[in-house]
Design an enzyme around this catalytic site. Structure first.
Site, mmCIF file in Angstrom:
data_model
loop_
_atom_site.group_PDB
_atom_site.id
_atom_site.type_symbol
_atom_site.label_atom_id
_atom_site.label_comp_id
_atom_site.label_asym_id
_atom_site.label_seq_id
_atom_site.Cartn_x
_atom_site.Cartn_y
_atom_site.Cartn_z
ATOM 1 N N GLU A 115 0.839 -1.195 0.000
ATOM 2 C CA GLU A 115 0.000 0.000 0.000
ATOM 3 C C GLU A 115 0.879 1.252 0.000
ATOM 4 O O GLU A 115 0.771 2.113 -0.878
ATOM 5 C CB GLU A 115 -0.898 -0.015 1.223
ATOM 6 C CG GLU A 115 -1.680 1.271 1.475
ATOM 7 C CD GLU A 115 -2.255 1.284 2.881
ATOM 8 O OE1 GLU A 115 -3.477 1.163 2.988
ATOM 9 O OE2 GLU A 115 -1.476 1.424 3.847
ATOM 10 N N ASP A 150 -10.148 2.101 6.059
ATOM 11 C CA ASP A 150 -10.074 1.915 4.619
ATOM 12 C C ASP A 150 -11.090 2.800 3.911
ATOM 13 O O ASP A 150 -10.805 3.378 2.860
ATOM 14 C CB ASP A 150 -10.323 0.449 4.263
ATOM 15 C CG ASP A 150 -9.055 -0.383 4.311
ATOM 16 O OD1 ASP A 150 -8.109 0.028 5.006
ATOM 17 O OD2 ASP A 150 -9.017 -1.445 3.666
#
Length: 851
Positions: A518, A718
């Protein structure tokens, strides 16, 4: 990967573990001030420039729901800097954390909190585990929001409830508490862990039951205030006595507040001065009219006569503070109302925290005072319903500004009308039913003229909106600000980018001491956008050296988490890492070519084969599910059976279709179309919130047998990325404009009405508080997180309402610094903040060949 695994742990998807889950939420103006949970017995204290509120927390007893009595298992703390928006910082102490308490007693009653020599002391009663009765304990913390650590045993020599600490101007401290219908006091030692004298009962108070003492000093006089039942079988008033000494003798002076007319049995309170005004905090059973053991905190102004006596307070629904006209003005929290033709009704008796509506009949009216208007608000929106054709007149001050018709409908609907621009100022708002009957008003709000976003994407025009420039900032200031944020994230004292040797580098999630695909892929995207080939190449080389899995069932994918020395924490990929890597590699190829030692396009094409086909092994799937054409959570194991809404970036697929050069443009366009259809399904149309995980049909996911993952049905870490993702799709492709405008306006409207400086970072998708919010970074409590501030600012590119500028303004002025409890996230908050600055400065662009 999702928050539970990826943001705060370092474990594999297949090795789910429980997390410490602590709720927190935000409350808005008017009474009650805590509007999404029960709260009672409020102690308000001023620390620094904020008011902190320490109430007890009423619940229905989980061990004996039929037991119609008080039940309280924990404490929250709330804070505000305007008494209008209250932020809940989450649970600060639970009964199970107190060594000496009965862990099934549900008797965490009225607390207090004070500061002493740089430490914060939470004083609280609880039922004893070893004997009958209550002890009073002390928990300490480095900040007013915790974390609080309780002492191993209760205070010696103290048995009772409702502690209050009086800190005098002479530097002495006195503990007051209640028990056996009376009030006791004793001076405390300077260690705040023991009494300095034998307790004594306060004399001179009236007969009758007394509890909940709250003592304070004003102009050299001491006030002892307390709930008091003045007649047999009566309910509680709020009363007070005065003295020239903390321990008395006290002279009874009378009432601060009368009994509740509806016979709510208790009241409990505190009195605090803030910015020159005194306030009374108290409680009532507003959300539980049929059960008075579930209360809610209120606040009203309080004043004194010249002789120091207190003017009786008459409770209001309006409460205190000034309401921004752009908020949802709930006129059912009126400051005045007609004697007939108007009443307050619950929107849903089974879900009381949804609030109330103003029910109008026969020319009924209500007024709501202290509404602040900015210049040129020229649109009025009313949310209402009616049983017959009706009309409502709206006034500002004494001037009628609009007459709105309400068509018969069983459900609430919004309508917007244009009005003459309102002159800036603070006014009263009035509503009156002029025609029809049985009309319910939920709220009204005012807005400025719409701000038109671009109508075509940068992929078509090469133009990108510089929102900061539209706000009046100079190009020099914008460039300087963006560069400062970039330098902070990559090279500052709290950087997340670290160079290794002369050719590699990584980005680390500092809280979890690891490197993630990420963060690496985010860093690659930022590097190519900032034209920093040196950083891009270092990150790519480190990823290929340490993260790329070269053998085994997942060969060809990147391991989503590694230690900073390159050792794998996980032998599995996360699909969002590859998603960003592919797009940034295509941009690198377009910008720098493929002949400087790294063939960027070849690596992008290799990963794209994994997107479409997987690696040919049975245990590995394609990164994009071939049936649904939606990105997987992970391409292996259970994670291949669902998706993460925040992974969806349709504009990335449009980039692939144009420049991947692998003959699969039609596939990538199909992915983009499927992803946009999915976003319509997974986002709540009323709040614009999405869960962390969903099935491919867009419905929230609860994996079987994984109780700890229940929270992924909620809007969590998220999900913060969704507003920025929508902004990117709009800015680059502009392919779903009507829905995206609605989304941007709705999501900003939701958080604006939670308080633009007070909203927190985890909710249920229906807008109610998350039941089991996750903590962050090993520190309990939720926050007004910088990462969410950033993404909500980024979506201003898409919104067409004037309040979008407020969100962009908050980003411009925000700083990523430690919170009061020491929590600090240089990684996720820092990267999202940098992305948002790139977006709003027009610097987050599609990079075509030669650019």
């Amino acid at each position: 990967m999702t928050t539970f695994l990826k943001r705060h742990t370092r474990v594999l998807w297949c090795a789910l573990t429980a997390a410490l889950l602590l709720p927190s939420l935000s409350s808005t103006a008017q009474n009650p001030v805590i509007r999404d949970q029960y709260s009672a017995d409020p102690t308000a204290r001023v620390f620094g420039d904020r008011v902190y509120l320490y109430p007890s927390h009423d619940i229905i007893s989980p061990v004996a729901p039929e037991r119609r009595w008080f039940a309280m298992a924990d404490y929250h703390v709330f804070s505000s800097n305007d008494l209008t928006d209250w932020t809940d910082h989450g649970v600060i102490l639970d009964q199970k954390q107190v060594p000496w308490a009965n862990h099934e007693g549900y008797a965490m009653w009225a607390p207090d909190c004070v500061e002493h020599q740089g430490r914060y002391y939470l004083l609280f009663p609880s039922g004893l585990a070893s004997e009958r009765g209550f002890g009073i304990g002390i928990a300490t913390a480095p900040s007013p929001i915790g974390p609080f650590t309780p002492a191993a045993k209760p205070l010696d020599g103290v048995r009772g409830i409702d502690p209050c600490m009086l800190q005098t101007s002479r530097g002495e401290s006195y503990l007051f508490w209640a028990g056996n219908g009376g009030i006791t006091v004793a001076r405390m030692n300077d260690d705040y862990q023991s009494l300095a004298e034998t307790p004594k009962t306060i004399a001179g108070l009236p007969d009758g039951f007394k509890e909940g003492p709250f003592a304070f000093e004003r102009n050299g006089l001491f006030y002892l205030t307390f709930p008091w039942v003045r007649q047999k079988n009566g309910t509680e008033t709020l009363a007070y006595a005065m003295s020239e000494s903390p321990e008395g003798p006290y002279t009874f002076k009378g009432l601060i507040m009368d009994e509740w007319p509806d016979k709510c049995w208790t009241n409990h309170h505190s009195i605090v001065q803030y910015r020159g005004q005194w306030y009374l905090f108290y409680h009532h059973n507003d959300y539980s009219p049929s059960f008075d053991k579930c209360r809610s905190v209120r606040v009203d102004s309080l004043s004194f006569r010249p002789d120091g006596t207190i003017v009786k307070v008459h409770p209001t629904l309006r409460g205190v503070g000034i309401t921004d006209a752009r908020r949802h003005i709930e006129v059912d929290r009126y400051s005045s109302i007609s004697s007939t033709g108007a009443q307050v009704v619950l929107l849903d008796s089974l879900q009381p925290f949804r609030g109330w509506a103003l029910h109008l009949t026969r020319q009924g009216w209500a007024r709501y005072n202290r509404v602040s208007f900015r210049p040129n608000l020229c649109r009025l929106t009313l949310r209402a319903r009616a049983q017959s054709p009706s009309s409502v007149a709206v006034t500002i001050g004494n001037q009628r500004i609009a007459r709105l018709s309400i068509a018969p409908c069983d459900t609430f609907a919004e309508q917007t009308v244009t009005i003459a621009p309102v002159t800036a100022g603070t006014y009263d708002i009035g509503l009156q039913l002029e025609k029809g009957s049985n009309a319910d008003i939920d709220w009204l709000s005012f807005e400025g003229a719409p701000i038109p976003p671009y109508t075509q994407g940068g992929m078509q025009t090469g133009r990108y909106r510089n929102y900061f420039a539209e706000m009046g900032y100079s190009s020099e200031d914008i460039d300087r600000r963006v560069n400062d944020v970039f330098q902070e994230v990559f090279f500052g004292p709290n950087r997340v980018y670290f160079e290794v040797g002369d050719s590699m580098g990584y980005i680390s999630d500092l809280k979890n001491h690891d490197v993630r695909t990420e963060g690496m892929s985010y860093g690659m995207m930022i590097a190519v956008e900032m034209n920093r080939k040196d950083i891009f190449d270092r990150l790519l080389r480190w990823a290929q050296r340490y993260m790329l899995m070269r053998q085994g069932p997942l060969a060809g994918y990147y391991a989503w988490s590694c230690k900073t020395d390159g050792t794998h924490n996980a032998e599995g990929p996360a699909s969002d890492g590859e998603l960003y890597m592919i797009t940034s590699l295509i941009f690198a190829s377009n910008r720098w070519g493929n002949h400087s030692g790294i063939d960027y396009l070849a690596e992008a094409q290799r990963l794209l084969r994994l997107v479409r086909e997987g690696n040919g092994q049975d245990s590995a799937n394609a990164l994009i599910n071939p049936q649904h054409r939606l990105i997987t959570f992970t391409p292996s194991g259970f994670g291949a059976r669902f998706t993460d809404p925040s992974y969806h970036l349709p504009a990335f697929y449009e980039v692939w279709a144009r420049w991947a050069g692998d003959g699969h443009a039609d596939d990538y366009k199909a992915y983009a179309a499927a992803s946009r259809r999915y976003l319509h399904r997974c986002i709540d149309p009323l709040t614009a919130l999405c869960p962390d995980l969903t099935d491919y049909n867009g419905k929230p996911l609860t994996p079987p047998g994984t109780k700890a993952m229940k929270g992924n049905r909620d809007f969590r870490y998220d999900s913060w990325r969704m507003p920025m993702n929508i902004a990117l799709d709009y800015s680059w492709a502009c392919a779903d404009t009507a829905w995206q405008h609605h989304y941007a306006n709705t999501v900003q409207d939701f958080f604006f009405n939670k308080g633009i400086d007070a909203y927190i970072d985890q909710y249920r998708t229906d807008g109610m508080p998350a039941e089991r919010p996750y903590e962050g970074g090993g520190k309990p409590g939720l926050r007004h997180s910088v990462g969410l501030v950033a993404t909500l600012a980024a979506v201003s590119l898409v919104a067409d309402h004037a309040k979008a500028r407020d969100f962009a303004d908050r980003l411009w002025h925000t700083a990523n610094v430690p919170f009061a409890d020491g929590y600090f996230d240089a990684y996720y908050d820092g990267l999202l903040r940098l992305f948002a600055f790139l977006h709003l400065s027009g610097k987050y662009r599609v990079i075509a060949p030669g650019q």
